[in-house]
Scaffold this motif. Structure first.
Motif, PDB file in Angstrom:
ATOM      1  N   PRO A  76     -31.643 -36.118 -10.498  1.00  0.00           N
ATOM      2  CA  PRO A  76     -32.583 -35.780  -9.407  1.00  0.00           C
ATOM      3  C   PRO A  76     -33.849 -36.788  -8.898  1.00  0.00           C
ATOM      4  CG  PRO A  76     -32.327 -33.924 -11.032  1.00  0.00           C
ATOM      5  CD  PRO A  76     -31.785 -35.313 -11.531  1.00  0.00           C
ATOM      6  N   ILE A  77     -34.522 -37.573 -10.331  1.00  0.00           N
ATOM      7  CA  ILE A  77     -35.893 -37.108  -9.683  1.00  0.00           C
ATOM      8  C   ILE A  77     -35.352 -39.125  -9.253  1.00  0.00           C
ATOM      9  CG2 ILE A  77     -37.672 -38.140 -10.550  1.00  0.00           C
ATOM     10  CD1 ILE A  77     -37.766 -35.004 -10.472  1.00  0.00           C
ATOM     11  N   TRP A  78     -34.698 -39.899  -9.427  1.00  0.00           N
ATOM     12  CA  TRP A  78     -34.075 -40.627  -9.409  1.00  0.00           C
ATOM     13  C   TRP A  78     -33.777 -41.169  -7.716  1.00  0.00           C
ATOM     14  CZ3 TRP A  78     -28.808 -42.841  -7.850  1.00  0.00           C
ATOM     15  CH2 TRP A  78     -29.399 -43.859  -7.399  1.00  0.00           C
ATOM     16  N   PHE A  79     -32.139 -39.890  -6.991  1.00  0.00           N
ATOM     17  CA  PHE A  79     -32.518 -39.484  -6.218  1.00  0.00           C
ATOM     18  C   PHE A  79     -33.843 -39.179  -4.956  1.00  0.00           C
ATOM     19  CE2 PHE A  79     -29.930 -37.349  -2.885  1.00  0.00           C
ATOM     20  CZ  PHE A  79     -29.200 -37.999  -2.365  1.00  0.00           C
ATOM     21  N   GLY A  99     -39.989 -33.104  -3.090  1.00  0.00           N
ATOM     22  CA  GLY A  99     -40.275 -32.244  -4.301  1.00  0.00           C
ATOM     23  C   GLY A  99     -39.543 -30.896  -4.460  1.00  0.00           C
ATOM     24  N   SER A 100     -41.019 -30.142  -3.211  1.00  0.00           N
ATOM     25  CA  SER A 100     -41.091 -28.423  -3.757  1.00  0.00           C
ATOM     26  C   SER A 100     -39.696 -27.836  -2.678  1.00  0.00           C
ATOM     27  CB  SER A 100     -42.195 -28.185  -2.874  1.00  0.00           C
ATOM     28  OG  SER A 100     -42.386 -27.439  -2.334  1.00  0.00           O
ATOM     29  N   ILE A 101     -39.024 -28.533  -1.228  1.00  0.00           N
ATOM     30  CA  ILE A 101     -37.920 -28.071  -0.583  1.00  0.00           C
ATOM     31  C   ILE A 101     -36.679 -28.575  -1.508  1.00  0.00           C
ATOM     32  CG2 ILE A 101     -36.234 -29.304   0.806  1.00  0.00           C
ATOM     33  CD1 ILE A 101     -38.887 -30.034   2.273  1.00  0.00           C
ATOM     34  N   ALA A 102     -36.838 -29.404  -2.527  1.00  0.00           N
ATOM     35  CA  ALA A 102     -35.715 -29.868  -3.517  1.00  0.00           C
ATOM     36  C   ALA A 102     -35.669 -29.275  -4.650  1.00  0.00           C
ATOM     37  CB  ALA A 102     -35.469 -31.522  -3.810  1.00  0.00           C
ATOM     38  N   GLN A 103     -36.913 -28.552  -4.833  1.00  0.00           N
ATOM     39  CA  GLN A 103     -36.998 -27.833  -6.105  1.00  0.00           C
ATOM     40  C   GLN A 103     -36.462 -28.254  -7.312  1.00  0.00           C
ATOM     41  OE1 GLN A 103     -34.535 -24.266  -5.772  1.00  0.00           O
ATOM     42  NE2 GLN A 103     -35.983 -23.288  -4.295  1.00  0.00           N
ATOM     43  N   ILE A 104     -37.818 -29.777  -7.410  1.00  0.00           N
ATOM     44  CA  ILE A 104     -37.415 -31.106  -8.358  1.00  0.00           C
ATOM     45  C   ILE A 104     -38.727 -30.578  -9.069  1.00  0.00           C
ATOM     46  CG2 ILE A 104     -35.309 -31.978  -7.719  1.00  0.00           C
ATOM     47  CD1 ILE A 104     -37.007 -34.215  -6.848  1.00  0.00           C
ATOM     48  N   ASN A 105     -38.849 -30.999 -10.130  1.00  0.00           N
ATOM     49  CA  ASN A 105     -40.430 -31.549 -10.915  1.00  0.00           C
ATOM     50  C   ASN A 105     -40.845 -32.424 -10.009  1.00  0.00           C
ATOM     51  OD1 ASN A 105     -42.796 -31.948 -12.493  1.00  0.00           O
ATOM     52  ND2 ASN A 105     -41.491 -31.179 -14.084  1.00  0.00           N
ATOM     53  N   ILE A 106     -42.146 -31.511  -9.314  1.00  0.00           N
ATOM     54  CA  ILE A 106     -43.386 -32.162  -8.409  1.00  0.00           C
ATOM     55  C   ILE A 106     -43.433 -33.728  -9.170  1.00  0.00           C
ATOM     56  CG2 ILE A 106     -44.911 -32.552  -6.719  1.00  0.00           C
ATOM     57  CD1 ILE A 106     -44.172 -30.183  -6.201  1.00  0.00           C
ATOM     58  N   ALA A 107     -44.380 -33.510 -10.932  1.00  0.00           N
ATOM     59  CA  ALA A 107     -45.576 -34.165 -11.689  1.00  0.00           C
ATOM     60  C   ALA A 107     -44.172 -35.768 -12.053  1.00  0.00           C
ATOM     61  CB  ALA A 107     -45.682 -33.755 -12.772  1.00  0.00           C
ATOM     62  N   ASP A 108     -42.841 -35.256 -12.170  1.00  0.00           N
ATOM     63  CA  ASP A 108     -42.138 -36.825 -12.775  1.00  0.00           C
ATOM     64  C   ASP A 108     -41.304 -37.015 -11.507  1.00  0.00           C
ATOM     65  OD1 ASP A 108     -42.249 -35.144 -15.181  1.00  0.00           O
ATOM     66  OD2 ASP A 108     -40.242 -34.475 -14.813  1.00  0.00           O
ATOM     67  N   LEU A 109     -41.331 -36.516  -9.506  1.00  0.00           N
ATOM     68  CA  LEU A 109     -41.247 -37.117  -8.790  1.00  0.00           C
ATOM     69  C   LEU A 109     -42.671 -37.942  -8.604  1.00  0.00           C
ATOM     70  CD1 LEU A 109     -39.066 -37.941  -6.172  1.00  0.00           C
ATOM     71  CD2 LEU A 109     -40.478 -36.124  -5.118  1.00  0.00           C
ATOM     72  N   LEU A 110     -43.805 -37.422  -8.013  1.00  0.00           N
ATOM     73  CA  LEU A 110     -44.586 -38.818  -8.814  1.00  0.00           C
ATOM     74  C   LEU A 110     -44.591 -39.791  -8.966  1.00  0.00           C
ATOM     75  CD1 LEU A 110     -47.380 -35.846  -7.980  1.00  0.00           C
ATOM     76  CD2 LEU A 110     -46.693 -37.694  -6.620  1.00  0.00           C
ATOM     77  N   ALA A 125     -42.537 -41.739 -10.506  1.00  0.00           N
ATOM     78  CA  ALA A 125     -41.639 -41.671 -10.656  1.00  0.00           C
ATOM     79  C   ALA A 125     -41.635 -43.471  -9.679  1.00  0.00           C
ATOM     80  CB  ALA A 125     -39.710 -41.618 -10.470  1.00  0.00           C
ATOM     81  N   GLY A 126     -42.239 -43.049  -8.882  1.00  0.00           N
ATOM     82  CA  GLY A 126     -42.965 -43.518  -7.351  1.00  0.00           C
ATOM     83  C   GLY A 126     -43.697 -45.190  -7.670  1.00  0.00           C
ATOM     84  N   LEU A 127     -44.684 -44.903  -8.511  1.00  0.00           N
ATOM     85  CA  LEU A 127     -45.616 -45.849  -8.660  1.00  0.00           C
ATOM     86  C   LEU A 127     -45.174 -46.984  -9.244  1.00  0.00           C
ATOM     87  CD1 LEU A 127     -49.070 -46.536 -10.009  1.00  0.00           C
ATOM     88  CD2 LEU A 127     -48.516 -46.068 -11.952  1.00  0.00           C
ATOM     89  N   LEU A 166     -37.616 -43.816 -13.935  1.00  0.00           N
ATOM     90  CA  LEU A 166     -37.215 -42.806 -14.420  1.00  0.00           C
ATOM     91  C   LEU A 166     -38.721 -43.193 -16.005  1.00  0.00           C
ATOM     92  CD1 LEU A 166     -33.697 -42.219 -14.817  1.00  0.00           C
ATOM     93  CD2 LEU A 166     -35.703 -40.574 -13.967  1.00  0.00           C
ATOM     94  N   TRP A 167     -38.536 -44.496 -16.400  1.00  0.00           N
ATOM     95  CA  TRP A 167     -39.250 -44.587 -17.176  1.00  0.00           C
ATOM     96  C   TRP A 167     -40.564 -44.032 -17.096  1.00  0.00           C
ATOM     97  CZ3 TRP A 167     -44.611 -48.151 -18.180  1.00  0.00           C
ATOM     98  CH2 TRP A 167     -44.481 -47.971 -19.774  1.00  0.00           C
ATOM     99  N   LEU A 168     -41.711 -44.225 -16.953  1.00  0.00           N
ATOM    100  CA  LEU A 168     -42.823 -42.921 -16.367  1.00  0.00           C
ATOM    101  C   LEU A 168     -42.597 -42.076 -16.520  1.00  0.00           C
ATOM    102  CD1 LEU A 168     -45.865 -44.599 -14.196  1.00  0.00           C
ATOM    103  CD2 LEU A 168     -45.617 -44.952 -16.858  1.00  0.00           C
TER     104      LEU A 168
END
Length: 437
Positions: free
Chosen positions: A364-367, A166-177, A179-181, A430-432
């Motif tokens: 971007p989060i999904w990808f 998330g840091s390298i791609a500059q996307i929202n880290i909270a959303d990415l975390l 999204a994986g649950l 993407l639901w969470l």
């Protein structure tokens, strides 16, 4: 210089330097300096690149990295992990293939507490493999579930690699975390189903044995004492982010505090444990920040040379469907995983793949989650998947490399099933994030 020549030059320098055993971060930094000299006007470009270094690692969100690493180190060095395994062992009774199921349960719980797939695999393998060998478990019923469930730490938060991506791609880290649950839990259920099928096909591969079955009261006591308190840690990380109470960095700090409280409650808080945890965190964190610094400047040089925009034009010029391009990028990640480690893969591909994904209209989060799944798979992809070597390091003497590869194969199929589910149902990821307050 044509964009493709710039791309070949930059990527070729990095790969060539890594091929002669230059450490990953230094390989990227050397390539960055040479690229800045060529494409950004000599010393002026190098000075500009140096000026960007501080900005690359001064983001508040990067506090999450050492906090998650410290949380995992405290969890392992305090001995809480061993108590969780003992509790699950006492609670499973005489179920066929019980140790295989326990490995997946442990992998899922540890993934929510450690954030490291290698630490997860090493911990479960070191504790369970000797017991499995002693009980006569076949390699596909012992090594397979452990190496599969070890990789869950890349998807289930907190995931250190997710923060790095998330840091390298500059996307929202909270959303990415977040999204994986759900995909991580779905993958764990697929692993359980795989074990169930394997036990039904060949019961002798996981022979039953007599165990001292705990009474219902004992089971409830052990679960209440060692399993339920872990929900405090999970809530402090995932729950606080989901409810909008804290940022990921603050949630990670609360996670560390909750593990310290649990260790104190269990009487396992000691100076020696704290020193080991902090020193382990320091080593990993310095490496990660050095890599972030190198990767962000690499992206800047690629963009300045015209390589990034040229690759986007090239990728979108062909009449490939978005799905076909996604599968091509996924396949590239798997092939790279045969030769380089996860961090190197991210550094090489994120500056190229994310602009292409954005041009194709992918969320971007999904990808980002799809990339994490590919990286998780690459850890068990021969010949150089890192989890394969971690497993060989903790496996009983005489365990062959290719027996580990064969044992891991069914769990790679589970990963592909999850990829299909993510493509068919993006809401799984993407639901969470959409619920986050």
């Amino acid at each position: 210089m044509e964009w493709w020549m710039a791309a070949i030059l930059m990527l070729g320098m990095v790969i060539g330097l890594m091929a002669i055993c230059v450490p990953v971060a230094f390989a990227f930094l050397i390539a960055n300096v040479v690229g800045a000299w060529i494409f950004m006007g000599g010393w002026v470009g190098v000075e500009q690149l140096a000026a960007n270094v501080g900005e690359a690692v001064s983001s508040f969100v990067l506090v999450t990295v050492p906090m998650f690493v410290l949380m995992g180190n405290l969890f392992f060095h305090s001995g809480i992990a061993l108590k969780i395994i003992e509790t699950l062992d006492r609670s499973m009774g005489r179920a066929d293939g019980r140790l295989s199921y326990i490995s997946v349960l442990c992998g899922t719980i540890f993934a929510a507490l450690s954030g490291s797939n290698m630490a997860n695999t090493a911990m479960i393998g070191g504790l369970l493999l000797p017991q499995m060998k002693q009980r006569g478990y076949a390699s596909h019923m012992s090594i397979g579930p452990i190496i599969g469930s070890g990789g869950l730490a890349l998807l289930i938060p907190p995931s250190t690699l997710a923060v790095l991506l998330g840091s390298i791609a500059q996307i929202n880290i909270a959303d990415l975390l977040l999204a994986g649950l759900i995909p991580g839990l779905v993958l764990a259920l697929l692993y359980v189903a795989t074990i169930w099928i394997q036990v039904r096909r060949d019961p002798s591969a996981a022979p039953a044995y007599d165990v001292q079955v705990a009474s219902t009261g004992e089971k409830l006591f052990l679960i209440a004492k060692y399993i339920l308190p872990m929900s405090l840690v999970v809530f402090c990380v995932v729950g606080f982010i989901l409810l909008g109470i804290t940022t990921p960095s603050e949630a990670a700090a609360f996670g560390v505090l909750s593990v310290l409280i649990l260790a104190a409650c269990y009487g396992r808080l000691s100076r020696d444990m704290l020193v080991k945890s902090v020193m382990g965190t320091l080593r990993v964190s310095v490496m990660v920040f050095f890599i972030i610094l190198a990767s962000k400047t690499f992206s800047q040089v690629l963009a300045f040379s015209g390589a990034t925009s040229g690759m986007i034009r090239w990728a979108t010029a062909y009449e490939f469907t978005a799905l076909t391009m996604l599968l091509i990028m996924f396949a590239v990640l798997l092939v790279l995983g045969m030769f380089v480690d996860a961090i190197s893969m991210m550094l090489l591909t994120i500056p190229i793949f994310f602009p292409i994904a954005q041009a194709l209209g992918f969320d971007p989060i999904w990808f980002g989650l799809v990339m994490l799944l590919a990286i998780e798979m690459s850890g068990t992809t021969p010949p150089f998947g890192l989890l394969l070597f971690v497993m060989q390091g903790v496996a009983p003497p005489g365990t062959s490399y290719w027996s580990i590869v064969r044992a891991a194969a069914p769990y790679l199929i589970c990963d592909l099933i999850l990829l299909g589910l993510l493509i068919a149902m993006p809401g799984l990821a993407l639901w969470l994030p959409e619920l986050r307050l």
